[in-house]
Design a protein around this motif. Structure first.
Motif, PDB file in Angstrom:
ATOM      1  N   ILE A  92      38.118  38.356  42.794  1.00  0.00           N
ATOM      2  CA  ILE A  92      37.974  39.822  42.769  1.00  0.00           C
ATOM      3  C   ILE A  92      37.001  40.231  41.674  1.00  0.00           C
ATOM      4  CG2 ILE A  92      39.210  41.988  42.365  1.00  0.00           C
ATOM      5  CD1 ILE A  92      41.673  40.632  43.625  1.00  0.00           C
ATOM      6  N   TYR A  93      37.108  39.604  40.513  1.00  0.00           N
ATOM      7  CA  TYR A  93      36.192  39.909  39.414  1.00  0.00           C
ATOM      8  C   TYR A  93      34.759  39.549  39.802  1.00  0.00           C
ATOM      9  CZ  TYR A  93      34.119  39.949  34.758  1.00  0.00           C
ATOM     10  OH  TYR A  93      33.320  40.205  33.684  1.00  0.00           O
ATOM     11  N   ARG A  94      34.569  38.413  40.472  1.00  0.00           N
ATOM     12  CA  ARG A  94      33.218  38.019  40.912  1.00  0.00           C
ATOM     13  C   ARG A  94      32.653  39.028  41.896  1.00  0.00           C
ATOM     14  NH1 ARG A  94      35.149  32.367  41.639  1.00  0.00           N
ATOM     15  NH2 ARG A  94      35.159  32.924  43.838  1.00  0.00           N
ATOM     16  N   GLU A  95      33.478  39.525  42.790  1.00  0.00           N
ATOM     17  CA  GLU A  95      32.999  40.523  43.761  1.00  0.00           C
ATOM     18  C   GLU A  95      32.618  41.811  43.062  1.00  0.00           C
ATOM     19  OE1 GLU A  95      31.815  41.927  47.382  1.00  0.00           O
ATOM     20  OE2 GLU A  95      32.362  39.892  46.844  1.00  0.00           O
ATOM     21  N   ARG A  96      33.408  42.224  42.073  1.00  0.00           N
ATOM     22  CA  ARG A  96      33.054  43.434  41.307  1.00  0.00           C
ATOM     23  C   ARG A  96      31.720  43.251  40.594  1.00  0.00           C
ATOM     24  NH1 ARG A  96      38.822  44.848  38.505  1.00  0.00           N
ATOM     25  NH2 ARG A  96      39.817  45.684  40.369  1.00  0.00           N
TER      26      ARG A  96
END
Length: 118
Positions: A93-97
Motif C-alpha cells: 500500500i505504501y509503494r502504491e501511494r
C-alpha cells in the motif's frame, strides 16, 4: 665409599656439546643483566620525559573517542531511518501511494496516465 666419575660424565654427555667459555660468559651476563638494564632504561625514560608522552597520547585518544562516538551516533540514526524506510517499502500500500505521489509530481507522466497529449 668410592666416588666414581661415570655419572658426571654421563650427565655431561646428555647435555650435548658445551659452548666455548667466553660465549657462555657472555650468555650468562646478558641473561642475568638484561632485566636490570630494561628496568634502568624505563626509569631513565621516565626521569627524562616523565609521563608527558603518555598523558598526551591519552588526551589525543580521548578527543578521537568523542569524535568517533558522535559519528557512531549519527550512523546509528541513519541506520534506524534506513530500516524504517525498508520496512515501509515492503508494504504494498505504501509503494502504491509513492507511485501515485510521483505520478502527480511529474506532469508529463500524469498526462500520459490520463491519456492526454504527449
Amino acid at each position: 665409599m668410592k666416588r666414581t666419575d661415570e655419572p658426571i660424565e654421563a650427565d655431561a654427555r646428555s647435555r650435548g656439546p658445551r659452548a666455548p667459555r667466553p660465549v657462555r660468559a657472555v650468555a650468562v651476563l646478558v641473561g642475568e643483566w638484561l632485566p636490570v638494564a630494561g628496568a634502568v632504561g624505563l626509569l631513565v625514560h621516565l626521569s627524562w620525559l616523565g609521563l608527558r608522552p603518555g598523558l598526551v597520547e591519552r588526551q589525543r585518544l580521548a578527543e578521537h573517542r568523542v569524535r568517533i562516538d558522535a559519528e557512531t551516533e549519527g550512523l546509528e540514526e541513519r541506520l534506524a531511518e534506513d530500516v524504517r524506510l525498508e520496512r515501509a517499502l515492503e508494504d504494498p500500500i505504501y509503494r502504491e501511494r509513492l507511485r501515485w505521489q510521483w505520478r502527480l509530481e511529474d506532469p508529463a507522466e500524469a498526462h500520459a496516465a490520463d491519456g492526454g497529449p504527449h
